[in-house]
Design an enzyme around this catalytic site. Sequence first.
Site, PDB file in Angstrom:
ATOM      1  N   TYR A  85      -7.737  -3.781   3.299  1.00  0.00           N
ATOM      2  CA  TYR A  85      -7.927  -4.563   2.063  1.00  0.00           C
ATOM      3  C   TYR A  85      -8.961  -5.665   2.311  1.00  0.00           C
ATOM      4  O   TYR A  85      -9.884  -5.861   1.513  1.00  0.00           O
ATOM      5  CB  TYR A  85      -6.581  -5.149   1.630  1.00  0.00           C
ATOM      6  CG  TYR A  85      -6.632  -6.047   0.417  1.00  0.00           C
ATOM      7  CD1 TYR A  85      -6.779  -5.524  -0.864  1.00  0.00           C
ATOM      8  CD2 TYR A  85      -6.520  -7.435   0.545  1.00  0.00           C
ATOM      9  CE1 TYR A  85      -6.813  -6.357  -1.985  1.00  0.00           C
ATOM     10  CE2 TYR A  85      -6.539  -8.273  -0.556  1.00  0.00           C
ATOM     11  CZ  TYR A  85      -6.684  -7.731  -1.818  1.00  0.00           C
ATOM     12  OH  TYR A  85      -6.713  -8.555  -2.925  1.00  0.00           O
ATOM     13  N   LYS A 145     -12.554  -5.979   0.408  1.00  0.00           N
ATOM     14  CA  LYS A 145     -12.934  -7.184  -0.333  1.00  0.00           C
ATOM     15  C   LYS A 145     -14.157  -7.864   0.287  1.00  0.00           C
ATOM     16  O   LYS A 145     -14.941  -8.504  -0.422  1.00  0.00           O
ATOM     17  CB  LYS A 145     -11.745  -8.142  -0.409  1.00  0.00           C
ATOM     18  CG  LYS A 145     -10.591  -7.613  -1.280  1.00  0.00           C
ATOM     19  CD  LYS A 145     -11.045  -7.333  -2.697  1.00  0.00           C
ATOM     20  CE  LYS A 145      -9.884  -7.119  -3.651  1.00  0.00           C
ATOM     21  NZ  LYS A 145     -10.340  -6.826  -5.018  1.00  0.00           N
TER      22      LYS A 145
HETATM   23  P1  NAD Z   1      -2.254  -6.271 -10.536  1.00  0.00           P
HETATM   24  O1  NAD Z   1      -1.674  -5.243  -9.613  1.00  0.00           O
HETATM   25  O2  NAD Z   1      -1.349  -7.126 -11.350  1.00  0.00           O
HETATM   26  O3  NAD Z   1      -3.307  -5.573 -11.503  1.00  0.00           O
HETATM   27  C1  NAD Z   1      -4.238  -4.626 -11.041  1.00  0.00           C
HETATM   28  C2  NAD Z   1      -4.599  -3.720 -12.192  1.00  0.00           C
HETATM   29  O4  NAD Z   1      -5.564  -2.773 -11.718  1.00  0.00           O
HETATM   30  C3  NAD Z   1      -3.408  -2.909 -12.731  1.00  0.00           C
HETATM   31  O5  NAD Z   1      -3.376  -3.024 -14.140  1.00  0.00           O
HETATM   32  C4  NAD Z   1      -3.717  -1.482 -12.280  1.00  0.00           C
HETATM   33  O6  NAD Z   1      -3.233  -0.482 -13.175  1.00  0.00           O
HETATM   34  C5  NAD Z   1      -5.235  -1.511 -12.244  1.00  0.00           C
HETATM   35  N1  NAD Z   1      -5.798  -0.471 -11.381  1.00  0.00           N
HETATM   36  C6  NAD Z   1      -5.384  -0.109 -10.142  1.00  0.00           C
HETATM   37  N2  NAD Z   1      -6.136   0.898  -9.684  1.00  0.00           N
HETATM   38  C7  NAD Z   1      -7.055   1.168 -10.647  1.00  0.00           C
HETATM   39  C8  NAD Z   1      -8.099   2.119 -10.756  1.00  0.00           C
HETATM   40  N3  NAD Z   1      -8.359   3.007  -9.774  1.00  0.00           N
HETATM   41  N4  NAD Z   1      -8.848   2.132 -11.888  1.00  0.00           N
HETATM   42  C9  NAD Z   1      -8.584   1.265 -12.895  1.00  0.00           C
HETATM   43  N5  NAD Z   1      -7.609   0.343 -12.838  1.00  0.00           N
HETATM   44  C10 NAD Z   1      -6.849   0.301 -11.729  1.00  0.00           C
HETATM   45  O7  NAD Z   1      -3.198  -7.153  -9.592  1.00  0.00           O
HETATM   46  P2  NAD Z   1      -3.712  -8.663  -9.731  1.00  0.00           P
HETATM   47  O8  NAD Z   1      -2.875  -9.522  -8.868  1.00  0.00           O
HETATM   48  O9  NAD Z   1      -3.928  -9.037 -11.144  1.00  0.00           O
HETATM   49  O10 NAD Z   1      -5.114  -8.501  -8.980  1.00  0.00           O
HETATM   50  C11 NAD Z   1      -6.322  -8.293  -9.674  1.00  0.00           C
HETATM   51  C12 NAD Z   1      -7.457  -8.320  -8.660  1.00  0.00           C
HETATM   52  O11 NAD Z   1      -7.459  -9.564  -7.965  1.00  0.00           O
HETATM   53  C13 NAD Z   1      -7.359  -7.243  -7.592  1.00  0.00           C
HETATM   54  O12 NAD Z   1      -8.647  -6.784  -7.267  1.00  0.00           O
HETATM   55  C14 NAD Z   1      -6.758  -8.003  -6.424  1.00  0.00           C
HETATM   56  O13 NAD Z   1      -7.060  -7.403  -5.192  1.00  0.00           O
HETATM   57  C15 NAD Z   1      -7.429  -9.351  -6.571  1.00  0.00           C
HETATM   58  N6  NAD Z   1      -6.725 -10.463  -5.938  1.00  0.00           N
HETATM   59  C16 NAD Z   1      -5.451 -10.791  -6.296  1.00  0.00           C
HETATM   60  C17 NAD Z   1      -4.820 -11.869  -5.667  1.00  0.00           C
HETATM   61  C18 NAD Z   1      -3.412 -12.290  -6.014  1.00  0.00           C
HETATM   62  O14 NAD Z   1      -2.876 -13.142  -5.307  1.00  0.00           O
HETATM   63  N7  NAD Z   1      -2.796 -11.766  -7.042  1.00  0.00           N
HETATM   64  C19 NAD Z   1      -5.494 -12.584  -4.677  1.00  0.00           C
HETATM   65  C20 NAD Z   1      -6.799 -12.215  -4.342  1.00  0.00           C
HETATM   66  C21 NAD Z   1      -7.416 -11.159  -4.991  1.00  0.00           C
END
Ligand code: NAD
Length: 248
Positions: free
Chosen positions: A155, A159
């Site tokens: 991951y 990223k």
């Molecule tokens: P989440 O799991 O709540 O939402 C992710 C969404 O992406 C879901 O709706 C899922 O259906 C969709 N998805 C997954 N695979 C997909 C694909 N192949 N095609 C289209 N859609 C797809 O996640 P989140 O916490 O809202 O995270 C959003 C982004 O932020 C991600 O890239 C995550 O890595 C990044 N991020 C999150 C955090 C955190 O603490 N939540 C921290 C750093 C980065």
Amino acid sequence: MLLKDKVAIVTGAASPRGLGFATAKLFAENGAKVVIVDLDTEASKKAAAALGEQHLGVAANVANEQQVQAAIEQVIAKYGRVDVLVNNAGITQPIKTMDIKRENYDAVLDVSLRGTLLMSQAVIPTMRAQKSGSIVCISSVSAQRGGGIFGGPHYSAAKAGVLGLARAMARELGPDNVRVNCITPGLIQTDITAGKLTDEMTANILAGIPMNRLGDAIDIARAALFLGSDLSSYSTGITLDVNGGMLI
Ligand code: NAD
């Protein structure tokens, strides 16, 4: 109304508690016509409908070139332009280096890294022709710190790859007035964290965050609004840390 009459695509935005939906909602409140791209047709349509009838929900796996192209064709057919793309879709797997199998590596890199490339490739010709556009890529503090609580090394690699890809695209697309920037969220409360943090884990995490709180989805949405709109009109290739001071 920072995005009045702009067309903005947000991937991975169907999850109501996620960063993508919070971004889509703030964009809609700022006048954008928003396109929600997520895996499931009904969930994408439902999320778009929750924002209002002028928005669009489309199903596509961002790692699938045909599905991405079909989704963007739908967007162009309906709105005729694309002003902002937020590459938000991502998945994580909390496993260690020696446990990463080929299928883990492929799954995680496919969504974050290949997905960011394919979605960007799909909108770049339109943005170039318009001589304007903003691509916002959601990376992670895991790329900078080398790992996190919920993400494995693959991951972090995906990223970190997004940071490099975004900078290279920013350099290439600058002459066309297409900007490409990244956000590196810290730990944000979404479905990724929901119910998975014990009190002890939370206390340990907070000890490393000068602002002494986890992030909210709106914290990331505001950063995306800055980078997606003309508020950041002379910024490209930058990485905006939104992490409560975790890296100080
Ligand atoms: P989440 O799991 O709540 O939402 C992710 C969404 O992406 C879901 O709706 C899922 O259906 C969709 N998805 C997954 N695979 C997909 C694909 N192949 N095609 C289209 N859609 C797809 O996640 P989140 O916490 O809202 O995270 C959003 C982004 O932020 C991600 O890239 C995550 O890595 C990044 N991020 C999150 C955090 C955190 O603490 N939540 C921290 C750093 C980065």
